[in-house]
Design a protein around this motif. Sequence first.
Motif, PDB file in Angstrom:
ATOM      1  N   VAL A  77      16.451 -22.973 -39.358  1.00  0.00           N
ATOM      2  CA  VAL A  77      15.159 -22.651 -38.754  1.00  0.00           C
ATOM      3  C   VAL A  77      15.096 -23.176 -37.323  1.00  0.00           C
ATOM      4  O   VAL A  77      15.361 -24.351 -37.067  1.00  0.00           O
ATOM      5  N   LEU A  78      14.753 -22.286 -36.412  1.00  0.00           N
ATOM      6  CA  LEU A  78      14.547 -22.637 -35.010  1.00  0.00           C
ATOM      7  C   LEU A  78      13.064 -22.436 -34.732  1.00  0.00           C
ATOM      8  O   LEU A  78      12.551 -21.323 -34.808  1.00  0.00           O
ATOM      9  N   VAL A  79      12.368 -23.517 -34.446  1.00  0.00           N
ATOM     10  CA  VAL A  79      10.913 -23.487 -34.314  1.00  0.00           C
ATOM     11  C   VAL A  79      10.477 -23.125 -32.892  1.00  0.00           C
ATOM     12  O   VAL A  79      11.030 -23.613 -31.915  1.00  0.00           O
ATOM     13  N   LEU A  80       9.462 -22.281 -32.812  1.00  0.00           N
ATOM     14  CA  LEU A  80       8.858 -21.899 -31.537  1.00  0.00           C
ATOM     15  C   LEU A  80       7.474 -22.530 -31.443  1.00  0.00           C
ATOM     16  O   LEU A  80       6.695 -22.463 -32.389  1.00  0.00           O
ATOM     17  N   THR A  81       7.166 -23.137 -30.317  1.00  0.00           N
ATOM     18  CA  THR A  81       5.855 -23.750 -30.151  1.00  0.00           C
ATOM     19  C   THR A  81       5.362 -23.577 -28.717  1.00  0.00           C
ATOM     20  O   THR A  81       6.150 -23.425 -27.791  1.00  0.00           O
ATOM     21  N   THR A  82       4.054 -23.617 -28.559  1.00  0.00           N
ATOM     22  CA  THR A  82       3.455 -23.524 -27.231  1.00  0.00           C
ATOM     23  C   THR A  82       3.463 -24.881 -26.540  1.00  0.00           C
ATOM     24  O   THR A  82       3.487 -24.980 -25.335  1.00  0.00           O
ATOM     25  N   PHE A  83       3.472 -25.929 -27.356  1.00  0.00           N
ATOM     26  CA  PHE A  83       3.369 -27.282 -26.813  1.00  0.00           C
ATOM     27  C   PHE A  83       4.671 -28.034 -26.986  1.00  0.00           C
ATOM     28  O   PHE A  83       5.205 -28.114 -28.090  1.00  0.00           O
ATOM     29  N   ASP A  84       5.178 -28.618 -25.894  1.00  0.00           N
ATOM     30  CA  ASP A  84       6.485 -29.261 -25.957  1.00  0.00           C
ATOM     31  C   ASP A  84       6.507 -30.502 -26.833  1.00  0.00           C
ATOM     32  O   ASP A  84       7.553 -30.881 -27.347  1.00  0.00           O
ATOM     33  N   LEU A  85       5.361 -31.159 -27.025  1.00  0.00           N
ATOM     34  CA  LEU A  85       5.330 -32.337 -27.884  1.00  0.00           C
ATOM     35  C   LEU A  85       4.250 -32.198 -28.947  1.00  0.00           C
ATOM     36  O   LEU A  85       3.586 -33.155 -29.323  1.00  0.00           O
ATOM     37  N   ASP A  86       4.090 -30.990 -29.436  1.00  0.00           N
ATOM     38  CA  ASP A  86       3.126 -30.698 -30.480  1.00  0.00           C
ATOM     39  C   ASP A  86       3.474 -31.504 -31.732  1.00  0.00           C
ATOM     40  O   ASP A  86       4.622 -31.560 -32.170  1.00  0.00           O
ATOM     41  N   ALA A  87       2.468 -32.142 -32.327  1.00  0.00           N
ATOM     42  CA  ALA A  87       2.703 -32.929 -33.538  1.00  0.00           C
ATOM     43  C   ALA A  87       3.299 -32.076 -34.652  1.00  0.00           C
ATOM     44  O   ALA A  87       4.035 -32.564 -35.496  1.00  0.00           O
ATOM     45  N   TYR A  88       2.981 -30.761 -34.645  1.00  0.00           N
ATOM     46  CA  TYR A  88       3.538 -29.887 -35.659  1.00  0.00           C
ATOM     47  C   TYR A  88       5.063 -29.831 -35.571  1.00  0.00           C
ATOM     48  O   TYR A  88       5.759 -29.675 -36.567  1.00  0.00           O
ATOM     49  N   VAL A  89       5.573 -29.941 -34.351  1.00  0.00           N
ATOM     50  CA  VAL A  89       7.015 -29.884 -34.152  1.00  0.00           C
ATOM     51  C   VAL A  89       7.698 -31.041 -34.856  1.00  0.00           C
ATOM     52  O   VAL A  89       8.739 -30.886 -35.497  1.00  0.00           O
ATOM     53  N   PHE A  90       7.105 -32.245 -34.766  1.00  0.00           N
ATOM     54  CA  PHE A  90       7.694 -33.395 -35.436  1.00  0.00           C
ATOM     55  C   PHE A  90       7.757 -33.145 -36.940  1.00  0.00           C
ATOM     56  O   PHE A  90       8.737 -33.472 -37.595  1.00  0.00           O
TER      57      PHE A  90
END
Length: 213
Positions: A77-90
């Motif tokens: 899985v390669l995650v896409l996010t709008t925020f570079d340090l979004d808590a969801y990314v962690f």
Amino acid sequence: MIRVLVAEDQSAVRAGLVLILGSAPDIEVAGEAEDGEQAVELARDLRPDLVLMDVQMPRLDGVSATRRIVAERLADVLVLTTFDLDAYVFGALRAGAAGFLLKDTEARDLLEAVRTVARGEGIVAPAVTRRLLAEFAAVPARGARVDPAVLDSLTRREREVLGRLGEGLSNAEIADRLDMAEGTVKTHVSRLLAKLELRSRVQAAVLARDLGL
């Protein structure tokens, strides 16, 4: 051919991603998902090589979808996010995601990131990776941590490779740093992940930082 499942709830963004991926001769869009539930279902049905996963989606968020897909070993899985340090990314990385990209990533960089993850390189965009790892390692872990004593099961070379993962280096960079073949590095990474019972090299990198390697 790298088969990719695109999971993104915004139709315009999803269409753009599909267009970019479809422009590469070595990448095939295996399917499209509008939400996390559908992403998991299609991953089970289509068995793609990689899922390009948006973080914030209806019905089932990207983090939960990532956790299910990785737990069932359906795809990377390669995650896409709008925020570079979004808590969801962690959360997604803790769930075993291979890495993440920002949605404003250039088309050529997106394609290269997909190829990189498909090669088994879990960390892309080194400049972003090092910043992410620093922040990620500072977030308290949830659940059981690896007992430092488990490191005794690693060979000297595996410990060296683990330490370089903690620096956010790619296999090629590790090979250059430790003066070994890139294929040998990949083998060491696979073995240390198995010994430490980790899902991804990203988790190994965070562990290396946690242990001060």
